[in-house]
Design a protein around this motif. Structure first.
Motif, PDB file in Angstrom:
ATOM      1  N   THR A 104       0.884  -1.196  -0.038  1.00  0.00           N
ATOM      2  CA  THR A 104       0.085   0.097  -0.076  1.00  0.00           C
ATOM      3  C   THR A 104       0.907   1.306  -0.054  1.00  0.00           C
ATOM      4  N   ALA A 129      -3.817   8.471  -7.470  1.00  0.00           N
ATOM      5  CA  ALA A 129      -3.805   6.940  -7.504  1.00  0.00           C
ATOM      6  C   ALA A 129      -4.436   6.467  -8.868  1.00  0.00           C
ATOM      7  N   LYS A 130      -5.455   7.476  -9.179  1.00  0.00           N
ATOM      8  CA  LYS A 130      -5.973   6.958 -10.537  1.00  0.00           C
ATOM      9  C   LYS A 130      -4.973   6.924 -11.658  1.00  0.00           C
ATOM     10  N   VAL A 133      -2.784   3.648 -11.338  1.00  0.00           N
ATOM     11  CA  VAL A 133      -3.725   2.549 -11.719  1.00  0.00           C
ATOM     12  C   VAL A 133      -3.413   2.415 -13.330  1.00  0.00           C
ATOM     13  N   VAL A 173      -3.856  -3.946  -9.341  1.00  0.00           N
ATOM     14  CA  VAL A 173      -3.696  -2.403  -8.738  1.00  0.00           C
ATOM     15  C   VAL A 173      -5.067  -1.731  -8.681  1.00  0.00           C
ATOM     16  N   LYS A 174      -5.121  -1.144  -7.353  1.00  0.00           N
ATOM     17  CA  LYS A 174      -6.234  -0.448  -7.205  1.00  0.00           C
ATOM     18  C   LYS A 174      -6.233   0.868  -6.346  1.00  0.00           C
ATOM     19  N   ALA A 175      -6.941   1.942  -6.761  1.00  0.00           N
ATOM     20  CA  ALA A 175      -6.868   2.969  -5.999  1.00  0.00           C
ATOM     21  C   ALA A 175      -7.920   3.054  -4.786  1.00  0.00           C
ATOM     22  N   THR A 180      -3.894   7.139  -2.386  1.00  0.00           N
ATOM     23  CA  THR A 180      -3.674   5.976  -1.783  1.00  0.00           C
ATOM     24  C   THR A 180      -3.755   4.776  -2.885  1.00  0.00           C
ATOM     25  N   VAL A 181      -2.959   4.064  -3.136  1.00  0.00           N
ATOM     26  CA  VAL A 181      -2.852   2.845  -4.130  1.00  0.00           C
ATOM     27  C   VAL A 181      -2.377   1.644  -3.635  1.00  0.00           C
ATOM     28  N   GLN A 182      -3.062   0.562  -4.022  1.00  0.00           N
ATOM     29  CA  GLN A 182      -2.703  -0.825  -3.354  1.00  0.00           C
ATOM     30  C   GLN A 182      -2.410  -1.674  -4.585  1.00  0.00           C
TER      31      GLN A 182
END
Length: 575
Positions: A104, A129-130, A133, A173-175, A180-182
């Motif tokens: 994260t 974060a977008k 992604v 990969v997710k926002a 914050t990006v994971q």
């Protein structure tokens, strides 16, 4: 790029590449102008042998492109230019779950993409974060010239589903929110964080990619009008997010990469004060330059600085092991035994190397790696002739026509000529030499050709896996007519792949090094490539350049660099 993609070192002449509306404009060639006679006195000038090939992060495979691109684009992390340790950049900090599978990242706020017509009103938008992604979904979508794909293909979860169309969302990969990006990995990875600092992982935005615009968050901004046939100049990003004790960075007004093909011309330009940092120095000039102008280097303060350091790089001969005759390991050993690497270093390179690559593929510049424990194949003509006979060649079966492929750069051609000479003298094998541009070589390696290729590799990240990736069987295409980049030798060995994959996945550094050594030794025994020499590099730096650090990966990290007007220079005579 798997572990290193980074690149075919500049042993190649690169064609110019450009993107959409930001294509380079062509102008008449002009000499590099003396900085003191122009308004460009606060621009850092480099001299390079060729223009960049592309500025699209996922397509970067050459050094010149990397160095220019890295001024424009940035990743979540970066390599420290002093010791190559990882440092946060676009990311503020990160967390890893107990299983080592979920990373994260918390992004820095207030970082903006460069102003560009691709955005509403031409004003650069804030990175979120977008954008991360979007960047990694693009990286993980397999397509032609996406060399970043292989680096993350087996690491990030959901890549297979993304490309097969079986999933509507990219699970890897997710926002979580704007800042914050994971990342979710398919398996633990010892190199994932380092991969995020490579040029392939630079963050881009959908608006710019859709418009074919060269737009990043970096310290310098691309300007189409300053991209010419003889140089590219990047201007200062006045909205850059890094500061130095409250001072806006970067300090300099711009950076310029001057295309000067001939080494002596590059050196002459440096002596005349037109170049600030010179990385490609003709080896035959180094001793004369220092000895005949010793005061320029010994004065306090010195007027000129000569830097020297080992590099994370290697040059090697590449076989196509998927087709005859080089699918025969005995034949490959015969070639390895017949090549005198010391002679190449001494007579062709004239000592401009760390030394002959008598061990494995991983160079000595890799920290904490016992490269010297790898037992390579030593030069021995008698054994070479016996190995050739054991491979089935001799008086009753002549060796087929052989082609040696090199880049068009003079060093590469001279190396090919020396290998041609040694093969004839030591094995009575006749070879023809073909020199190609980088783009031609890439196409050639993607085809079904039985030849040997003079290749070079500079690390994408400072890890032995970076180099061992060149031989990982997981990258080999099922079709002989499709690229297996970076495994251009199409080498497949179950024991090598097992050690490599385990080393990629373990989080135990001691065990990782053991596995890398195991894989390196397997390759040394099987000879899918013949390592030729390890790199050592000289740089000349004008005294006015401050806060610039030469390093083993040729990283140009320039936000903190300053140009301070020196005292009167001692003129260096050209010989």
């Amino acid at each position: 790029m798997k572990p290193t993609r980074f690149l075919y070192i500049t042993l190649a002449s690169f064609i110019l590449f450009s993107c959409g509306d930001d294509n380079k404009t062509k102008k008449d060639d002009k000499e590099v102008k003396d900085k003191t006679a122009t308004n460009a006195a606060n621009v850092v000038d480099f001299a390079v042998s060729d223009a960049y090939q592309t500025l699209d992060p996922i397509e970067i495979i050459d050094v010149n492109s990397f160095q220019v691109q890295s001024q424009i684009f940035e990743g979540l992390l970066r390599f420290d230019e002093n010791n190559l340790s990882l440092k946060p950049l676009l990311a503020k900090f990160w967390e890893v779950d107990d299983a080592g599978l979920v990373y994260t990242f918390h992004l820095n706020k207030g970082i903006y993409f460069h102003d560009n017509a691709c955005f509403d009103g031409g004003k650069g938008k804030e990175m979120t974060a977008k954008d991360v992604v979007f960047t990694f979904k693009r990286i993980c979508t397999q397509q032609e010239n996406n060399y970043a794909f292989s680096l993350f293909n087996e690491v990030i979860a959901g890549v297979k589903e993304l490309n097969s169309g079986s999933a509507t969302e990219f699970s890897g990969v997710k926002a979580i929110d704007d800042n914050t990006v994971q990342f979710t990995l398919s398996k633990t990875s010892s190199s994932f964080l380092q991969m995020l600092a490579t040029p392939f992982s630079a963050i881009v935005c959908e608006e710019a990619v859709s418009a074919n615009a060269v737009v990043g968050t970096g310290p310098f901004v691309y300007d189409k009008s300053l991209d010419t046939e003889n140089s590219i100049t990047l201007n200062r990003n006045n909205n850059y997010h890094l500061k130095d004790n409250g001072n806006q960075l970067p300090y300099v007004a711009g950076v310029k990469y001057n295309y000067i093909i001939e080494g002596r011309e590059r050196l002459a330009a440096f002596k005349e004060g037109k170049i600030d940092i010179l990385e490609n120095i003709p080896v035959e000039e180094i001793n004369n330059l220092v000895q005949e102008n010793i005061s320029a280097f010994q004065d306090k303060p010195a007027q000129y600085v000569l830097a020297r350091n080992k590099e994370l790089a290697i040059t090697y001969l590449n076989f196509n092991t998927a087709v005859a005759p080089f699918d025969n390991v005995k034949l490959r050993k015969a070639f390895a035994l017949a090549i005198d690497k010391n002679k190449i270093v001494d007579r062709v390179l004239k000592g401009e190397a760390y030394g002959p690559a008598v061990n494995g593929i991983v160079p000595p510049a890799v920290k904490d790696y016992d490269y010297s424990s790898i037992i390579g194949i030593e030069f021995d003509v008698a054994k070479a002739k016996k190995a050739l006979a054991d491979a089935g060649y001799g008086p009753n079966k002549a060796f087929p026509k052989l082609e040696i492929v090199s880049s068009k750069e003079s060093v590469s051609v001279r190396v090919a000529l020396e290998i041609q000479k040694q093969l004839k003298s030591n094995l009575n094998i006749n070879a023809e030499i073909t020199s190609m541009s980088l783009s031609e070589m890439l196409k050639y390696k993607s085809s079904n050709n039985a030849s040997i290729v003079v290749s070079s590799w500079l690390a994408e990240f400072p890890d032995p896996l970076n180099f061992l990736s060149l031989l990982y069987g997981g990258y080999v295409s099922e079709s002989l007519d499709k690229s297996s980049y970076p495994n251009d030798s199409r080498y497949k060995n179950a024991a090598f792949d097992k050690a490599y994959k385990e080393a990629m996945e373990t989080t135990d550094e001691t065990r990782k090094m053991e596995l890398c050594l195991e894989a390196d030794q397997i390759a040394a025994n099987e000879v899918p490539i013949i390592p030729l020499w390890y790199y050592e590099r000289y740089q000349l730096i004008q005294s006015e350049v401050k806060n610039y650090t030469p390093n083993a990966m040729r990283i140009h990290f320039l936000p903190y660099v300053k140009l301070e007007k020196p005292q009167a220079k001692t003129k260096i005579e050209t010989h």
